[in-house]
Structure formats: C-alpha cells, structure tokens
Design a protein around this motif. Structure first.
Motif, PDB file in Angstrom:
ATOM      1  N   GLY A  56       0.809  -1.214   0.000  1.00 27.91           N
ATOM      2  CA  GLY A  56       0.000   0.000   0.000  1.00 27.91           C
ATOM      3  C   GLY A  56       0.842   1.264   0.000  1.00 27.91           C
ATOM      4  O   GLY A  56       0.539   2.234  -0.702  1.00 27.91           O
ATOM      5  N   GLN A  57       1.919   1.265   0.786  1.00 26.32           N
ATOM      6  CA  GLN A  57       2.804   2.434   0.819  1.00 26.32           C
ATOM      7  C   GLN A  57       3.455   2.665  -0.534  1.00 26.32           C
ATOM      8  O   GLN A  57       3.597   3.802  -0.972  1.00 26.32           O
ATOM      9  CB  GLN A  57       3.871   2.263   1.904  1.00 26.32           C
ATOM     10  N   TRP A  58       3.861   1.607  -1.187  1.00 26.70           N
ATOM     11  CA  TRP A  58       4.495   1.756  -2.495  1.00 26.70           C
ATOM     12  C   TRP A  58       3.497   2.261  -3.529  1.00 26.70           C
ATOM     13  O   TRP A  58       3.832   3.091  -4.368  1.00 26.70           O
ATOM     14  CB  TRP A  58       5.127   0.453  -2.929  1.00 26.70           C
ATOM     15  N   ILE A  59       2.277   1.740  -3.494  1.00 25.87           N
ATOM     16  CA  ILE A  59       1.254   2.221  -4.421  1.00 25.87           C
ATOM     17  C   ILE A  59       0.970   3.697  -4.179  1.00 25.87           C
ATOM     18  O   ILE A  59       0.853   4.481  -5.134  1.00 25.87           O
ATOM     19  CB  ILE A  59      -0.026   1.367  -4.299  1.00 25.87           C
ATOM     20  N   GLN A  60       0.869   4.100  -2.915  1.00 26.60           N
ATOM     21  CA  GLN A  60       0.644   5.509  -2.596  1.00 26.60           C
ATOM     22  C   GLN A  60       1.781   6.383  -3.114  1.00 26.60           C
ATOM     23  O   GLN A  60       1.550   7.456  -3.676  1.00 26.60           O
ATOM     24  CB  GLN A  60       0.511   5.709  -1.087  1.00 26.60           C
ATOM     25  N   ARG A  61       2.996   5.921  -2.934  1.00 29.01           N
ATOM     26  CA  ARG A  61       4.131   6.727  -3.372  1.00 29.01           C
ATOM     27  C   ARG A  61       4.160   6.866  -4.892  1.00 29.01           C
ATOM     28  O   ARG A  61       4.383   7.950  -5.418  1.00 29.01           O
ATOM     29  CB  ARG A  61       5.446   6.132  -2.887  1.00 29.01           C
ATOM     30  N   VAL A  62       3.930   5.770  -5.600  1.00 28.91           N
ATOM     31  CA  VAL A  62       3.918   5.836  -7.066  1.00 28.91           C
ATOM     32  C   VAL A  62       2.804   6.760  -7.544  1.00 28.91           C
ATOM     33  O   VAL A  62       3.007   7.594  -8.432  1.00 28.91           O
ATOM     34  CB  VAL A  62       3.783   4.422  -7.681  1.00 28.91           C
ATOM     35  N   ALA A  63       1.627   6.642  -6.950  1.00 27.09           N
ATOM     36  CA  ALA A  63       0.504   7.504  -7.346  1.00 27.09           C
ATOM     37  C   ALA A  63       0.812   8.967  -7.060  1.00 27.09           C
ATOM     38  O   ALA A  63       0.530   9.849  -7.886  1.00 27.09           O
ATOM     39  CB  ALA A  63      -0.762   7.072  -6.621  1.00 27.09           C
ATOM     40  N   LEU A  64       1.395   9.232  -5.900  1.00 32.22           N
ATOM     41  CA  LEU A  64       1.744  10.608  -5.548  1.00 32.22           C
ATOM     42  C   LEU A  64       2.768  11.181  -6.528  1.00 32.22           C
ATOM     43  O   LEU A  64       2.614  12.306  -7.020  1.00 32.22           O
ATOM     44  CB  LEU A  64       2.293  10.663  -4.120  1.00 32.22           C
ATOM     45  N   LEU A  65       3.783  10.413  -6.842  1.00 32.39           N
ATOM     46  CA  LEU A  65       4.799  10.878  -7.781  1.00 32.39           C
ATOM     47  C   LEU A  65       4.219  11.071  -9.182  1.00 32.39           C
ATOM     48  O   LEU A  65       4.606  11.982  -9.908  1.00 32.39           O
ATOM     49  CB  LEU A  65       5.987   9.916  -7.803  1.00 32.39           C
ATOM     50  N   TRP A  66       3.308  10.222  -9.548  1.00 32.04           N
ATOM     51  CA  TRP A  66       2.651  10.345 -10.848  1.00 32.04           C
ATOM     52  C   TRP A  66       1.892  11.677 -10.922  1.00 32.04           C
ATOM     53  O   TRP A  66       1.973  12.397 -11.915  1.00 32.04           O
ATOM     54  CB  TRP A  66       1.687   9.190 -11.044  1.00 32.04           C
ATOM     55  N   VAL A  67       1.163  11.994  -9.863  1.00 30.41           N
ATOM     56  CA  VAL A  67       0.416  13.259  -9.828  1.00 30.41           C
ATOM     57  C   VAL A  67       1.374  14.442  -9.852  1.00 30.41           C
ATOM     58  O   VAL A  67       1.132  15.430 -10.553  1.00 30.41           O
ATOM     59  CB  VAL A  67      -0.514  13.313  -8.599  1.00 30.41           C
ATOM     60  N   VAL A  68       2.466  14.363  -9.112  1.00 31.52           N
ATOM     61  CA  VAL A  68       3.450  15.452  -9.105  1.00 31.52           C
ATOM     62  C   VAL A  68       3.994  15.672 -10.508  1.00 31.52           C
ATOM     63  O   VAL A  68       4.077  16.810 -10.985  1.00 31.52           O
ATOM     64  CB  VAL A  68       4.601  15.157  -8.111  1.00 31.52           C
ATOM     65  N   TYR A  69       4.348  14.592 -11.174  1.00 37.09           N
ATOM     66  CA  TYR A  69       4.891  14.734 -12.525  1.00 37.09           C
ATOM     67  C   TYR A  69       3.823  15.234 -13.494  1.00 37.09           C
ATOM     68  O   TYR A  69       4.113  16.036 -14.384  1.00 37.09           O
ATOM     69  CB  TYR A  69       5.484  13.412 -13.026  1.00 37.09           C
ATOM     70  N   ASP A  70       2.601  14.791 -13.316  1.00 36.96           N
ATOM     71  CA  ASP A  70       1.501  15.229 -14.172  1.00 36.96           C
ATOM     72  C   ASP A  70       1.250  16.731 -14.013  1.00 36.96           C
ATOM     73  O   ASP A  70       0.976  17.431 -14.983  1.00 36.96           O
ATOM     74  CB  ASP A  70       0.238  14.436 -13.834  1.00 36.96           C
TER      75      ASP A  70
END
Length: 163
Positions: free
Chosen positions: A37-51
């Motif tokens: 769950g932590q890894w999924i949250q981090r990937v999603a957060l980074l995806w939004v930041v890059y977006d």
C-alpha cells in the motif's frame, strides 16, 4: 536426563523458524500488505506530481521530503513505542495514513490539489512509514520472543525487500 532438558530448551531452528508463530505470520502478512500500500501511494503521488509539474526536480523533492522523515524519526519511534504501546502507535499511524490517502484522493478528484499540498502529503506518508517500519520491528519481539528474534527480524525485513 540433563540432555533431555537441554533439548526441550533449544529454540526451533531453520530459516523460517519464526513463521511457526501464528502471531508472527499475521504480523508479516500485514506488513507485506502495508508495504504494498505504501508503495502504491508513493507511485501515485509521484505520478500526480509529474503530471502537474512535468519536473524531475519536483519528483526528487517530494521523494526527499518523505525519505528525510524516515531518516530523522526512525531512531525516536522505538522508545516512543515502548512508552505509548507499539500496537496503539501502529494503529494510529495506519489510521493517519489512511485519512491522508483519502484526503489527497478527494483533493485530486475535485481538482483542488497543489504542489504544496503534495509536499505536505509526502511528509505525512514519510512520518507514517517511519512509524510503521520501526514499530513492526518492535512487534517482532512481542510475537516471536528473544530466541527467534534474529530470524523474525530477518523475515520481517524481507517483506519490504521482496515486493
């Protein structure tokens, strides 16, 4: 007879000896789910930041904010878990991370997000990760005892390294 007593006191051995404890198996399974769950949250957060930004520097900044809290807070979480209770602290941390995840999801879906908010969320996730990882190590002792502590810590560390 003395040999029989010595055999009775010998702790179980083997690479997976700690897995004989049902409580440790539950802790390890929960740890794997939490890590995922932590890894999924981090990937999603980074995806939004890059977006939002399209900036590699912003990605690095958000990652740094999360990781610096893990580095700074982890040494202090163990004594805090001893004072407050490891299970209580773990539940509070997981609840805080869940509330943060729901909050950021609502902000993103309603288009009320900003880079500052994402940095704050990253800090919250970093604090939660520092607490979760440290407290899980404290709980290993509670579930397997002193005799299997090294084996339990090794297996517990494996949950984060194999996913």
């Amino acid at each position: 007879m003395a040999g029989t007593d010595a055999l009775a006191e010998t702790p179980p051995s083997g690479r997976f000896a700690a897995l004989r404890s049902p409580q440790f198996r539950l802790l390890m399974g929960a740890g794997m789910a939490m890590q995922l769950g932590q890894w999924i949250q981090r990937v999603a957060l980074l995806w939004v930041v890059y977006d939002i930004t399209g900036s590699a520097l912003a990605l690095a900044g958000v990652n740094f904010v999360a990781d610096i809290f893990v580095l700074i807070l982890s040494p202090f979480v163990g004594p805090m878990a001893d004072r407050l209770g490891a299970r209580r602290l773990l539940m509070a941390s997981v609840t805080g991370q869940a509330v943060t995840a729901v909050g950021i999801a609502a902000a993103i879906f309603t288009d009320h997000h900003s880079l500052t908010l994402l940095y704050a969320v990253s800090a919250g996730f970093g604090i939660g990760q520092a607490v979760n990882n440290t407290v899980r190590n404290v709980l290993v002792y509670d579930t397997v005892g002193r005799d299997l502590l090294r084996n339990g810590l090794a297996l517990n560390g494996l949950t984060g390294n194999t996913m």
